[in-house]
Design a protein around this motif. Structure first.
Motif, PDB file in Angstrom:
ATOM      1  N   CYS A 204     -27.775  -7.663  -7.848  1.00  0.00           N
ATOM      2  CA  CYS A 204     -27.314  -7.719  -6.451  1.00  0.00           C
ATOM      3  C   CYS A 204     -27.877  -8.943  -5.713  1.00  0.00           C
ATOM      4  N   ARG A 205     -26.998  -9.614  -4.972  1.00  0.00           N
ATOM      5  CA  ARG A 205     -27.446 -10.768  -4.181  1.00  0.00           C
ATOM      6  C   ARG A 205     -27.382 -10.481  -2.678  1.00  0.00           C
ATOM      7  N   LEU A 206     -27.293  -9.190  -2.318  1.00  0.00           N
ATOM      8  CA  LEU A 206     -27.392  -8.745  -0.918  1.00  0.00           C
ATOM      9  C   LEU A 206     -26.316  -9.362  -0.014  1.00  0.00           C
ATOM     10  N   CYS A 207     -25.073  -9.422  -0.512  1.00  0.00           N
ATOM     11  CA  CYS A 207     -24.029 -10.121   0.249  1.00  0.00           C
ATOM     12  C   CYS A 207     -23.220  -9.193   1.154  1.00  0.00           C
ATOM     13  N   GLY A 208     -23.440  -7.879   1.075  1.00  0.00           N
ATOM     14  CA  GLY A 208     -22.748  -6.953   1.979  1.00  0.00           C
ATOM     15  C   GLY A 208     -21.259  -6.808   1.719  1.00  0.00           C
ATOM     16  N   GLU A 209     -20.809  -7.122   0.508  1.00  0.00           N
ATOM     17  CA  GLU A 209     -19.373  -7.076   0.234  1.00  0.00           C
ATOM     18  C   GLU A 209     -18.968  -5.874  -0.626  1.00  0.00           C
ATOM     19  N   CYS A 210     -19.868  -4.889  -0.722  1.00  0.00           N
ATOM     20  CA  CYS A 210     -19.622  -3.758  -1.653  1.00  0.00           C
ATOM     21  C   CYS A 210     -18.275  -3.072  -1.404  1.00  0.00           C
ATOM     22  N   CYS A 214     -17.299  -5.824  -5.730  1.00  0.00           N
ATOM     23  CA  CYS A 214     -18.470  -6.655  -5.981  1.00  0.00           C
ATOM     24  C   CYS A 214     -18.131  -7.713  -7.027  1.00  0.00           C
ATOM     25  N   GLU A 216     -20.050  -9.910  -8.218  1.00  0.00           N
ATOM     26  CA  GLU A 216     -21.168 -10.168  -9.142  1.00  0.00           C
ATOM     27  C   GLU A 216     -21.157  -9.191 -10.307  1.00  0.00           C
ATOM     28  N   LYS A 219     -22.677  -3.749  -8.768  1.00  0.00           N
ATOM     29  CA  LYS A 219     -22.488  -2.306  -8.538  1.00  0.00           C
ATOM     30  C   LYS A 219     -22.308  -1.624  -9.903  1.00  0.00           C
ATOM     31  N   GLY A 344     -27.575  -7.520   2.622  1.00  0.00           N
ATOM     32  CA  GLY A 344     -27.931  -6.270   1.930  1.00  0.00           C
ATOM     33  C   GLY A 344     -26.686  -5.563   1.449  1.00  0.00           C
ATOM     34  N   PRO A 345     -26.855  -4.536   0.642  1.00  0.00           N
ATOM     35  CA  PRO A 345     -25.705  -3.697   0.293  1.00  0.00           C
ATOM     36  C   PRO A 345     -25.160  -3.053   1.565  1.00  0.00           C
TER      37      PRO A 345
HETATM   38  S1  SF4 Z   1     -21.239  -6.626  -3.243  1.00  0.00           S
HETATM   39 FE1  SF4 Z   1     -22.889  -5.190  -2.780  1.00  0.00          FE
HETATM   40  S2  SF4 Z   1     -23.793  -4.731  -4.771  1.00  0.00           S
HETATM   41 FE2  SF4 Z   1     -22.537  -6.552  -5.049  1.00  0.00          FE
HETATM   42  S3  SF4 Z   1     -23.948  -8.218  -4.803  1.00  0.00           S
HETATM   43 FE3  SF4 Z   1     -23.050  -7.884  -2.812  1.00  0.00          FE
HETATM   44  S4  SF4 Z   1     -24.424  -6.453  -1.806  1.00  0.00           S
HETATM   45 FE4  SF4 Z   1     -24.952  -6.434  -3.958  1.00  0.00          FE
END
Ligand code: SF4
Ligand SMILES: Cc1cc2nc3c(=O)[nH]c(=O)nc-3n(C[C@H](O)[C@H](O)[C@H](O)COP(=O)(O)OP(=O)(O)OC[C@H]3O[C@@H](n4cnc5c(N)ncnc54)[C@H](O)[C@@H]3O)c2cc1C
Length: 786
Positions: A204-210, A214, A216, A219, A344-345
């Motif tokens: 997780c890179r804490l991008c708030g896009e869950c 995701c 990356e 998840k 963050g998530p």
């Molecule tokens: S989408 Fe959510 S789980 Fe994925 S990297 Fe971003 S914050 Fe982390």
């Protein structure tokens, strides 16, 4: 080649790949059962989720508009719902929170407004080992970053109010291995069972896009876990396959019909749609609360005797979205408080407000409040409170939704409209969306109108619950020195739910459930509901873990049962009907007839069916054009045959359904003295394509009193399974009674038409035959004869 040899047959078919479906497919495949999973959406490997406005605009599910994307947005009377369409179901866009349902919230015999009870035939102890099993696979862990600004903000505000607050387990890989050291963008080694995408996953890179997928692969979604493990054990995962029909097979098992969507063409042209069929011994429905309930409602003709609980116990798990806008460090200085919801998530922190069942003195229903980071899907809603252009776009969508409703259209999917709305908005760095959920009241009902589902649920009976949730959210906003804002939909008492539940609830018996405590549909062995539809009430906290654990429990019991099980051995083909009769070339007469009444499924006696259907408001009607193709032959033939064309209308079966073939006989003699019948036989199909026959008769006989009008205007009808030819008999699916109203009869008289060489003579001959038969039956001569 005969049908049996051609149709593929497996031990288990699973419909849908969300929390219920993925667990079911994995457990069946792991136990060595041949398993096919059918999922309407496509796979989403890391890096494939839409991000730019053009991609986002196409990321919605509405196949009739050639949209095959991830988000399925539905609009009902008082509720909007967002669900997902892709291999991995809701896990692709969920916020990763895995909480267990509170032990005391499994209520029993809890009365519902309007009648009935919320009753959980299982308790927390039944689910405990299955919660453990799911957690072993999804490896949830609290965020190792508890001091991110938004986590800290909500925690501090809750603590200041004396509320219970924690950082819930999230199914996210913060570290390369479950017990490893957290670190961003580190390669996650694939598990022993491999990964169906064969793509590299990063932490997780804490991008708030869950909530928008995701990219990356951080998840621990179902495609990376359960579905990859299922595929490893031999499950055949078939994305782009949308199930439409379910038919029980005579030897046991089910035939499942589905459409396979072809690959998108390079130029964005329409995708091909290939019809497919598969036979299975066991069928696991896991298309989500709305998807599974729709499938069952549309196939209720094929599945006779489904409990009346079908469609009931629906709720949105008490979801409520509000906003704390413009937080300040303190009111005096007015300095902005940095919350940075996009770091963050999406969810990191949860507040739990206890229930009366937990002994809370307030005596209210319990609930949870969590922060909903962004960018997230509901972002457009937030924008509407601030940005003019978004406001206009939202207003357009709201107007279109309301117009749909006002015009009586029941097009429940509004993904295309919302697709036009989505923009690139950003929330201010000092604002925080708040998501509430909890022990709502499960008194909603999913119904079919014009073949589309609608949900009859409103905030009115849940208003006390929603008021309590809003008060807590308002208090949290106030603690943050922020302004509390409802989301714009609340102004019309509408809510958005991301947690639809119920529709095919578990129960003790067919009187209060569609499925038993083990998920098996009452009266249909081998047919299971393993998703959110089976929940007989709100879960309370985020429901995914409970849905998955319940699926694990259901399949475990299936696997403990007799290993052979019934075999799908018969064909589900209709008995072939006679070839259509060609039109004769003599003088013809035709007229239009409309009859309306009530018909109940599961009844065999027309009068009983009529009375029950009337109570339930289960209407049935038809509008037919009756044609007598050759009047001379019609008069000479003692069966006095004609044809019937038009449509029946029955909301239970899918709305307006065209008559494929129809027979009509006017005044046929019967075995009884001085008694004749007018008979109707109509072949049609329900929305899922299941063939059915409506057989109806009017009895023309002179009984004491003036009964001519009643006799000629009352049609006793029976609904038969399959296309049953004249003289044939079939399984009775339902019964009822239709009437012609005097007003419609007056209109019918104006519809008589004749064609041919001497139309006036034909009309006269037909009219004379009609009048003479009535006179013979009801007139003085006949009475003297008696
Ligand atoms: S989408 Fe959510 S789980 Fe994925 S990297 Fe971003 S914050 Fe982390
Ligand atoms: C934005 C958002 C955030 C959420 N966050 C959380 C959270 O943090 N924690 C949590 O517990 N829950 C969360 N949820 C809710 C959670 O995703 C759902 O409760 C859960 O996915 C429901 O599981 P299910 O098995 O019932 O159905 P789903 O997961 O909805 O799966 C149903 C699947 O069936 C497929 N399908 C439907 N019809 C057909 C058909 N006819 N033929 C073939 N396939 C079909 C669908 O495409 C879908 O993939 C969130 C939901 C959303 C939308």
């Amino acid at each position: 080649m005969d049908e049996r040899a051609r149709v593929e047959r497996v031990d288990a078919v699973v419909v849908g790949s969300g929390f219920g479906g993925s667990v079911a497919a994995y457990r069946m495949a792991e136990a060595g059962r041949t398993t096919v999973l059918l999922e309407r959406g496509r796979p989403y490997p890391p890096g494939s989720f839409a991000r730019n406005p053009h991609e986002m605009g196409r990321a919605f599910w509405e196949p009739k508009d050639e949209l095959f994307g991830l988000f399925d947005v539905k609009s009902f009377r008082k509720l909007e719902a967002i669900v997902s369409s892709g291999l991995g179901g809701g896990s692709l866009i969920y916020a990763n929170v895995l909480l267990r349902k509170d032990e005391r919230w499994f209520v029993q015999d809890s009365p519902l407004p309007g009648g009935g009870y919320e009753h959980w035939p299982i308790g927390r102890a039944d689910l405990e080992p299955h919660y453990d099993a799911v957690e072993r696979m999804l490896t949830p862990t609290p965020s190792p970053y508890p001091d991110l600004p938004k986590a800290k903000a909500l925690r501090e505000a809750a603590e200041a109010l004396g509320l219970e607050v924690s950082h819930p387990p999230l199914a996210v890989s913060f570290a390369p291995t479950p017990d490893g050291k957290p670190g961003m963008k580190q390669v996650i080694p694939p598990p022993d069972y491999g990964n169906l995408h064969r793509a590299t996953r990063l932490t997780c890179r804490l991008c708030g896009e869950c909530d928008i997928g995701c990219n990356e692969g951080a998840k621990n979604t179902l495609d990376h876990t359960y579905l990859s493990a299922a595929a490893h054990h031999g499950a055949d995962l078939r994305p782009n396959c949308e199930v439409a029909g379910i038919t029980p097979l005579r030897g046991g098992g089910y035939a499942v019909t589905y459409v396979e969507y072809g690959d998108p063409l390079q130029d964005g042209g329409p995708r091909t749609r290939r019809p497919r069929k598969i036979h299975t011994d066991r069928l696991f429905l896991a298309a989500g609360a709305l998807g599974t309930t729709t499938l069952l409602l549309r196939n209720r003709l094929n599945l006779p005797g489904l409990s009346r609980a079908l469609g009931t116990r629906f709720c949105g798990n008490g979801d409520l979205l509000t906003f704390a806008m413009g937080a300040r460090t303190d009111t005096a200085s007015g300095a902005m408080r940095l919350i940075d919801g996009s770091q963050g998530p999406v969810i990191t922190t949860t507040v739990r407000v206890p229930d009366a069942l937990d002994g809370d003195p307030r005596g209210e229903r319990g609930y949870y409040v969590q922060e909903a980071g962004f960018p997230e899907f509901a972002n457009w809603l937030i924008e509407t409170t601030q940005v003019t252009s978004s406001m206009q776009r939202a207003a357009t969508v709201a107007r279109e939704i309301l117009l749909h409703r006002w015009r009586g259209h029941n097009e429940s999917t509004v993904s295309a409209e919302v697709a036009r709305l989505v923009g690139q908005g950003r929330l201010g760095s000092s604002s925080l969306p708040l998501l509430g959920m909890g022990r709502d009241i499960a008194d909603g009902r999913v119904i079919l109108t014009d073949g589309e589902i609608d949900v009859d649920w409103s905030t009115s009976t849940s208003m006390r619950y929603f008021s309590a949730v809003r008060e807590t959210m308002r208090a949290l906003s106030s603690q943050l020195n922020a302004e509390f804002h409802d989301n714009p939909l609340w102004w019309t008492r509408r809510v958005v739910t991301v947690h639809p539940l119920g529709g095919a609830p578990m129960g003790r018996s067919p009187y209060d459930g569609l499925v038993d405590a083990h998920g098996e549909v009452f009266g249909h062995p081998g047919l299971f509901v393993v998703d959110g539809a089976a929940m007989p009430g709100p879960v309370g906290p985020n429901p995914a873990l409970t849905i998955a654990a319940n699926a694990d429990r259901i399949v475990e019991r299936v696997l403990q049962g007799p290993s052979g099980g019934p075999r799908a051995s018969d064909t589900d083909e209709d008995a072939a009907g006679p070839a259509p009769a060609g039109l004769l070339d003599g003088d013809s007469v035709e007229f239009t007839e409309q009859m309306k009444g009530f018909l109940a499924l599961g009844e065999t006696d027309p009068m009983t069916g009529y009375s029950r259907a009337r109570l339930l408001n289960h209407r049935f009607s038809f509008e037919l054009t009756i044609t007598v193709p050759d009047v001379e032959r019609f008069l000479a033939d003692e069966d006095h045959p004609g044809t019937a064309a038009g449509a029946v209308r029955c909301e239970l079966l899918g709305g307006r359904l065209p008559v494929e073939r129809g027979w009509f006989n006017l005044f046929v003699g019967t075995a009884e003295v001085a008694t004749r019948e007018m008979c109707y036989r109509l072949w049609f199909r329900d929305l899922a394509g299941a063939p059915a026959t409506l057989y109806g008769f009017k009895t023309v006989r002179n009984d004491p009193g003036f009964d001519l009008w009643r006799d000629t205007s009352t049609l006793y009808v029976t609904l038969l399974k399959g296309h049953v030819p004249p003289g044939g008999e079939g399984d009775v699916l339902g019964a009822g009674m239709l009437r012609i109203l005097p007003r419609d009869f007056a209109r019918q008289l104006t519809t008589f038409r004749a064609d041919g060489r001497s139309p006036v003579r034909s009309l006269r001959q037909f009219g004379t035959h009609f009048a003479r038969t009535l006179l013979d039956t009801y007139g003085p001569v006949r009475k003297e004869d008696r």
